[in-house]
Design an enzyme around this catalytic site. Structure first.
Site, PDB file in Angstrom:
ATOM      1  CB  CYS A 115      -0.947   0.012   1.201  1.00 40.96           C
ATOM      2  SG  CYS A 115      -2.152  -1.341   1.179  1.00 40.96           S
ATOM      3  CG  HIS A 262      -3.326   3.486   0.835  1.00 37.80           C
ATOM      4  ND1 HIS A 262      -3.567   2.939  -0.401  1.00 37.80           N
ATOM      5  CD2 HIS A 262      -3.553   2.488   1.732  1.00 37.80           C
ATOM      6  CE1 HIS A 262      -3.909   1.672  -0.255  1.00 37.80           C
ATOM      7  NE2 HIS A 262      -3.902   1.378   1.035  1.00 37.80           N
ATOM      8  CG  ASN A 292      -6.593  -0.923  -0.583  1.00 35.81           C
ATOM      9  OD1 ASN A 292      -5.744  -0.512  -1.356  1.00 35.81           O
ATOM     10  ND2 ASN A 292      -6.313  -1.292   0.659  1.00 35.81           N
TER      11      ASN A 292
END
Length: 335
Positions: A115, A262, A292
Protein backbone atom coordinates in the site's frame (compact mmCIF):
# COMPACT_ATOMS: atom_id res chain seq x y z
CA UNK A 1 21.34 19.30 -6.52
CA UNK A 2 18.24 19.32 -8.73
CA UNK A 3 14.56 19.26 -7.82
CA UNK A 4 12.10 16.75 -9.26
CA UNK A 5 8.63 17.70 -10.43
CA UNK A 6 5.63 15.67 -11.61
CA UNK A 7 5.09 16.67 -15.24
CA UNK A 8 2.60 14.04 -16.38
CA UNK A 9 -0.14 11.93 -14.78
CA UNK A 10 -2.32 9.10 -16.04
CA UNK A 11 -4.44 6.23 -14.76
CA UNK A 12 -6.33 3.23 -16.08
CA UNK A 13 -8.97 1.01 -14.48
CA UNK A 14 -10.69 -2.02 -16.00
CA UNK A 15 -14.12 -1.56 -17.57
CA UNK A 16 -15.65 -4.34 -15.44
CA UNK A 17 -17.54 -2.78 -12.50
CA UNK A 18 -18.30 -5.07 -9.55
CA UNK A 19 -20.87 -3.64 -7.13
CA UNK A 20 -21.46 -4.74 -3.56
CA UNK A 21 -24.68 -6.39 -4.71
CA UNK A 22 -22.71 -8.37 -7.31
CA UNK A 23 -20.62 -9.87 -4.50
CA UNK A 24 -23.74 -11.42 -2.97
CA UNK A 25 -23.73 -13.94 -5.82
CA UNK A 26 -20.83 -15.85 -4.24
CA UNK A 27 -20.63 -14.76 -0.58
CA UNK A 28 -22.83 -13.82 2.35
CA UNK A 29 -22.64 -10.04 2.50
CA UNK A 30 -24.65 -6.90 1.81
CA UNK A 31 -24.17 -3.44 0.41
CA UNK A 32 -24.99 -1.96 3.83
CA UNK A 33 -22.42 -4.18 5.62
CA UNK A 34 -19.62 -3.25 3.21
CA UNK A 35 -20.35 0.47 3.06
CA UNK A 36 -20.65 0.78 6.83
CA UNK A 37 -17.21 -0.78 7.39
CA UNK A 38 -15.25 0.49 4.40
CA UNK A 39 -17.20 3.14 2.49
CA UNK A 40 -16.84 1.10 -0.69
CA UNK A 41 -19.77 0.92 -3.12
CA UNK A 42 -18.05 -0.76 -6.07
CA UNK A 43 -14.66 -1.72 -7.44
CA UNK A 44 -13.10 -2.65 -10.79
CA UNK A 45 -12.02 -6.24 -11.39
CA UNK A 46 -10.25 -7.37 -14.52
CA UNK A 47 -12.35 -9.37 -16.96
CA UNK A 48 -10.10 -12.35 -17.83
CA UNK A 49 -11.13 -11.96 -21.47
CA UNK A 50 -9.96 -8.35 -21.63
CA UNK A 51 -6.23 -9.03 -21.80
CA UNK A 52 -5.55 -6.66 -18.92
CA UNK A 53 -2.79 -7.62 -16.50
CA UNK A 54 -0.76 -5.70 -13.93
CA UNK A 55 1.87 -4.78 -16.53
CA UNK A 56 -0.66 -4.09 -19.31
CA UNK A 57 -2.60 -1.68 -17.08
CA UNK A 58 0.65 -0.04 -16.04
CA UNK A 59 1.60 0.45 -19.67
CA UNK A 60 -1.82 1.96 -20.49
CA UNK A 61 -1.54 4.46 -17.63
CA UNK A 62 2.04 5.23 -18.62
CA UNK A 63 1.17 6.17 -22.20
CA UNK A 64 -1.25 8.78 -20.87
CA UNK A 65 1.25 10.18 -18.36
CA UNK A 66 4.07 10.41 -20.93
CA UNK A 67 1.85 12.20 -23.45
CA UNK A 68 0.63 14.66 -20.81
CA UNK A 69 4.23 15.38 -19.87
CA UNK A 70 4.86 16.46 -23.46
CA UNK A 71 7.43 13.71 -23.87
CA UNK A 72 7.87 10.56 -25.91
CA UNK A 73 8.81 7.08 -24.74
CA UNK A 74 12.38 7.76 -25.86
CA UNK A 75 12.67 10.62 -23.35
CA UNK A 76 12.21 8.31 -20.35
CA UNK A 77 15.49 7.40 -18.66
CA UNK A 78 14.31 4.92 -16.01
CA UNK A 79 11.23 3.07 -14.73
CA UNK A 80 10.19 2.46 -11.12
CA UNK A 81 7.29 -0.01 -10.92
CA UNK A 82 5.40 -0.55 -7.64
CA UNK A 83 3.16 -3.60 -7.20
CA UNK A 84 2.40 -6.57 -4.95
CA UNK A 85 0.76 -8.48 -7.81
CA UNK A 86 3.27 -8.84 -10.67
CA UNK A 87 2.31 -10.83 -13.74
CA UNK A 88 5.16 -13.21 -13.03
CA UNK A 89 7.09 -14.14 -9.89
CA UNK A 90 10.07 -12.93 -11.88
CA UNK A 91 10.97 -10.87 -13.84
CA UNK A 92 9.15 -7.79 -12.56
CA UNK A 93 6.63 -5.51 -14.21
CA UNK A 94 9.08 -2.73 -15.02
CA UNK A 95 10.83 -4.71 -17.74
CA UNK A 96 7.46 -5.69 -19.23
CA UNK A 97 6.40 -2.05 -19.50
CA UNK A 98 9.74 -1.20 -21.14
CA UNK A 99 8.98 -3.85 -23.77
CA UNK A 100 5.28 -2.95 -24.18
CA UNK A 101 6.12 0.71 -24.78
CA UNK A 102 9.04 -0.19 -27.06
CA UNK A 103 11.43 1.92 -25.02
CA UNK A 104 15.22 1.97 -25.33
CA UNK A 105 17.18 -0.39 -23.08
CA UNK A 106 16.76 1.77 -19.99
CA UNK A 107 16.85 0.47 -16.43
CA UNK A 108 13.83 -0.65 -14.46
CA UNK A 109 13.36 -1.19 -10.74
CA UNK A 110 10.47 -2.94 -9.02
CA UNK A 111 9.27 -1.83 -5.58
CA UNK A 112 7.42 -4.29 -3.32
CA UNK A 113 6.00 -2.12 -0.56
CA UNK A 114 2.31 -2.87 -0.99
CA UNK A 115 0.00 0.00 0.00
CA UNK A 116 2.97 2.35 0.49
CA UNK A 117 4.46 1.20 -2.81
CA UNK A 118 3.88 4.36 -4.80
CA UNK A 119 5.19 6.57 -1.97
CA UNK A 120 8.38 4.51 -1.87
CA UNK A 121 8.67 4.41 -5.67
CA UNK A 122 8.26 8.17 -5.94
CA UNK A 123 10.90 8.76 -3.26
CA UNK A 124 13.36 6.49 -5.09
CA UNK A 125 12.77 8.30 -8.38
CA UNK A 126 13.16 11.65 -6.63
CA UNK A 127 16.63 10.68 -5.39
CA UNK A 128 17.78 9.57 -8.84
CA UNK A 129 16.76 12.94 -10.26
CA UNK A 130 18.10 15.02 -7.37
CA UNK A 131 21.57 13.54 -7.82
CA UNK A 132 21.51 14.25 -11.55
CA UNK A 133 21.63 10.62 -12.64
CA UNK A 134 18.36 10.78 -14.62
CA UNK A 135 16.20 13.52 -16.12
CA UNK A 136 12.79 11.85 -16.67
CA UNK A 137 11.58 8.83 -14.71
CA UNK A 138 8.35 6.89 -15.19
CA UNK A 139 6.84 5.92 -11.81
CA UNK A 140 4.05 3.32 -11.91
CA UNK A 141 1.68 1.77 -9.38
CA UNK A 142 -0.42 -1.12 -10.68
CA UNK A 143 -2.37 -3.99 -9.12
CA UNK A 144 -4.38 -7.03 -10.18
CA UNK A 145 -5.94 -8.14 -6.90
CA UNK A 146 -9.02 -9.88 -8.26
CA UNK A 147 -7.12 -12.87 -9.61
CA UNK A 148 -5.82 -13.80 -6.15
CA UNK A 149 -8.77 -13.12 -3.86
CA UNK A 150 -10.80 -15.81 -2.09
CA UNK A 151 -14.23 -15.16 -3.56
CA UNK A 152 -16.28 -16.85 -0.85
CA UNK A 153 -17.86 -16.07 2.50
CA UNK A 154 -14.68 -17.28 4.22
CA UNK A 155 -12.63 -14.62 2.44
CA UNK A 156 -15.10 -11.75 2.41
CA UNK A 157 -13.31 -9.66 5.06
CA UNK A 158 -10.50 -9.06 2.54
CA UNK A 159 -12.15 -9.69 -0.81
CA UNK A 160 -14.76 -6.92 -0.58
CA UNK A 161 -12.03 -4.31 -0.09
CA UNK A 162 -9.72 -4.72 -3.05
CA UNK A 163 -9.89 -3.58 -6.67
CA UNK A 164 -7.71 -3.53 -9.78
CA UNK A 165 -6.16 -0.55 -11.54
CA UNK A 166 -3.01 1.38 -12.41
CA UNK A 167 -1.62 4.88 -12.33
CA UNK A 168 1.58 6.47 -13.59
CA UNK A 169 3.52 9.69 -13.14
CA UNK A 170 6.43 11.18 -15.04
CA UNK A 171 8.92 12.76 -12.66
CA UNK A 172 11.23 15.25 -14.35
CA UNK A 173 14.23 17.39 -13.47
CA UNK A 174 13.31 20.87 -12.27
CA UNK A 175 15.74 23.69 -11.51
CA UNK A 176 13.13 26.00 -9.97
CA UNK A 177 13.76 26.19 -6.24
CA UNK A 178 10.90 25.40 -3.88
CA UNK A 179 8.88 23.50 -6.51
CA UNK A 180 8.23 19.81 -6.99
CA UNK A 181 8.96 17.21 -4.32
CA UNK A 182 10.03 19.00 -1.15
CA UNK A 183 10.62 15.92 1.00
CA UNK A 184 9.76 12.26 1.46
CA UNK A 185 9.52 10.26 4.68
CA UNK A 186 9.58 6.46 4.87
CA UNK A 187 9.08 4.00 7.74
CA UNK A 188 8.79 0.27 8.48
CA UNK A 189 7.72 -1.74 11.53
CA UNK A 190 8.41 -5.32 10.54
CA UNK A 191 7.29 -6.91 13.80
CA UNK A 192 3.69 -6.55 12.61
CA UNK A 193 4.33 -8.06 9.18
CA UNK A 194 2.00 -11.01 9.68
CA UNK A 195 -1.01 -8.84 10.57
CA UNK A 196 -1.49 -8.11 6.85
CA UNK A 197 0.15 -10.76 4.76
CA UNK A 198 0.08 -13.27 1.93
CA UNK A 199 2.44 -16.06 3.02
CA UNK A 200 2.42 -18.30 -0.01
CA UNK A 201 3.57 -19.10 -2.56
CA UNK A 202 7.02 -18.23 -1.30
CA UNK A 203 10.28 -19.95 -0.54
CA UNK A 204 8.60 -21.10 2.70
CA UNK A 205 5.90 -22.83 0.63
CA UNK A 206 7.74 -23.45 -2.58
CA UNK A 207 6.59 -25.28 -5.71
CA UNK A 208 7.48 -28.88 -4.63
CA UNK A 209 5.55 -28.48 -1.35
CA UNK A 210 2.58 -26.88 -3.10
CA UNK A 211 2.33 -29.78 -5.51
CA UNK A 212 2.90 -32.43 -2.84
CA UNK A 213 0.40 -31.09 -0.31
CA UNK A 214 -2.34 -29.93 -2.67
CA UNK A 215 -4.35 -28.88 0.39
CA UNK A 216 -7.65 -27.14 -0.48
CA UNK A 217 -7.93 -25.87 3.11
CA UNK A 218 -4.55 -24.11 3.07
CA UNK A 219 -5.53 -20.43 3.19
CA UNK A 220 -1.93 -19.15 3.16
CA UNK A 221 -2.31 -18.55 -0.58
CA UNK A 222 -4.94 -15.89 0.07
CA UNK A 223 -4.35 -12.50 1.69
CA UNK A 224 -4.90 -12.30 5.45
CA UNK A 225 -5.66 -9.11 7.36
CA UNK A 226 -6.21 -8.47 11.05
CA UNK A 227 -8.65 -5.66 10.26
CA UNK A 228 -9.04 -3.99 13.65
CA UNK A 229 -5.31 -4.16 14.37
CA UNK A 230 -4.47 -2.65 10.98
CA UNK A 231 -7.08 0.12 11.38
CA UNK A 232 -5.74 1.09 14.81
CA UNK A 233 -2.17 1.38 13.56
CA UNK A 234 -3.15 3.04 10.28
CA UNK A 235 -4.82 6.07 11.88
CA UNK A 236 -1.77 6.56 14.10
CA UNK A 237 0.88 6.16 11.41
CA UNK A 238 -1.05 8.22 8.84
CA UNK A 239 -1.10 11.10 11.31
CA UNK A 240 2.60 10.73 12.12
CA UNK A 241 3.55 10.71 8.44
CA UNK A 242 1.58 13.90 7.77
CA UNK A 243 2.98 15.71 10.80
CA UNK A 244 6.52 14.62 9.90
CA UNK A 245 6.19 15.90 6.34
CA UNK A 246 4.82 19.26 7.45
CA UNK A 247 7.43 19.72 10.19
CA UNK A 248 10.30 18.95 7.81
CA UNK A 249 9.21 21.89 5.67
CA UNK A 250 8.25 24.28 8.49
CA UNK A 251 4.59 24.05 7.51
CA UNK A 252 1.35 23.63 9.44
CA UNK A 253 -1.86 21.77 8.69
CA UNK A 254 -3.42 25.03 7.47
CA UNK A 255 -0.88 25.02 4.61
CA UNK A 256 -2.27 21.80 3.09
CA UNK A 257 -4.13 22.49 -0.15
CA UNK A 258 -4.72 18.84 -1.05
CA UNK A 259 -4.25 15.62 0.91
CA UNK A 260 -4.18 12.41 -1.10
CA UNK A 261 -4.39 9.52 1.38
CA UNK A 262 -3.93 5.90 0.39
CA UNK A 263 -7.41 4.53 -0.25
CA UNK A 264 -7.40 1.78 2.37
CA UNK A 265 -10.69 2.50 4.08
CA UNK A 266 -12.91 5.56 3.86
CA UNK A 267 -13.32 5.56 7.64
CA UNK A 268 -9.53 5.96 8.08
CA UNK A 269 -9.46 8.88 5.63
CA UNK A 270 -12.41 10.53 7.37
CA UNK A 271 -10.71 10.15 10.75
CA UNK A 272 -7.54 11.80 9.42
CA UNK A 273 -9.50 14.58 7.73
CA UNK A 274 -11.29 15.41 10.97
CA UNK A 275 -8.09 15.25 13.03
CA UNK A 276 -6.34 17.78 10.80
CA UNK A 277 -9.47 19.95 10.40
CA UNK A 278 -9.42 19.67 6.61
CA UNK A 279 -12.47 20.63 4.57
CA UNK A 280 -13.88 18.27 1.95
CA UNK A 281 -12.27 20.23 -0.88
CA UNK A 282 -8.82 19.55 0.59
CA UNK A 283 -9.02 15.74 0.64
CA UNK A 284 -9.58 13.50 -2.36
CA UNK A 285 -11.11 10.05 -1.83
CA UNK A 286 -12.22 7.61 -4.51
CA UNK A 287 -12.30 4.31 -2.61
CA UNK A 288 -16.08 4.41 -2.96
CA UNK A 289 -15.86 3.49 -6.66
CA UNK A 290 -12.47 1.75 -6.97
CA UNK A 291 -11.89 0.00 -3.65
CA UNK A 292 -8.35 -0.38 -2.34
CA UNK A 293 -5.96 -0.64 -5.30
CA UNK A 294 -2.89 -0.82 -3.03
CA UNK A 295 0.19 0.55 -4.85
CA UNK A 296 -2.06 2.14 -7.48
CA UNK A 297 -4.39 3.94 -5.08
CA UNK A 298 -2.39 7.11 -4.35
CA UNK A 299 -1.44 7.73 -7.98
CA UNK A 300 -4.98 7.06 -9.26
CA UNK A 301 -6.41 9.45 -6.66
CA UNK A 302 -3.74 12.07 -7.38
CA UNK A 303 -4.45 11.90 -11.11
CA UNK A 304 -8.20 12.18 -10.55
CA UNK A 305 -7.81 15.18 -8.27
CA UNK A 306 -5.58 16.90 -10.83
CA UNK A 307 -7.98 16.11 -13.70
CA UNK A 308 -10.87 17.58 -11.71
CA UNK A 309 -9.00 20.84 -11.18
CA UNK A 310 -8.56 20.32 -7.46
CA UNK A 311 -4.79 20.81 -7.70
CA UNK A 312 -3.45 24.13 -8.99
CA UNK A 313 -0.10 25.78 -9.51
CA UNK A 314 1.80 26.36 -6.24
CA UNK A 315 -0.62 24.21 -4.21
CA UNK A 316 0.87 22.20 -1.36
CA UNK A 317 0.00 18.55 -2.01
CA UNK A 318 0.63 15.87 0.59
CA UNK A 319 0.62 12.16 -0.24
CA UNK A 320 0.41 9.66 2.63
CA UNK A 321 0.08 5.90 2.87
CA UNK A 322 0.12 3.01 5.33
CA UNK A 323 0.00 -0.69 4.63
CA UNK A 324 1.38 -4.20 4.89
CA UNK A 325 4.81 -4.49 6.35
CA UNK A 326 3.91 -2.43 8.35
CA UNK A 327 5.13 0.35 6.03
CA UNK A 328 4.09 3.98 5.93
CA UNK A 329 5.31 7.25 4.55
CA UNK A 330 4.55 10.65 3.08
CA UNK A 331 5.67 12.87 0.22
CA UNK A 332 5.31 16.67 0.32
CA UNK A 333 4.96 18.40 -3.06
CA UNK A 334 4.78 22.04 -4.06
CA UNK A 335 2.83 21.89 -7.27
Amino acid sequence: MYNSKITGLGYYVPDNVVTNDDLKEFMETSDEWIQERTGIKERRWIDPKSGDTTAVMGAKASRIAIERAGLTKDDIDFIVFATLSPDMYFPGGGVQVQDMLDMPTIGALDVRNQCSGFIYALSVADQFIKTGMYKNILVIGSENHSGGLEKSTRGRGVTVIFGDGAGAAVLSRCEEKGKGILSSHLHFEGKHAKELVLEGPSTQRWVPEIIENNDPDDVSYYPYMNGQFVFKHAVTRFSEAIVEGLAANNLGKEDIDMLIPHQANLRIAQFIQKKFSLTDDKVHNNIMKYGNTTAASVIIALTEAWEQGKIKENDLVLLAAFGSGFTWGSVVIRW
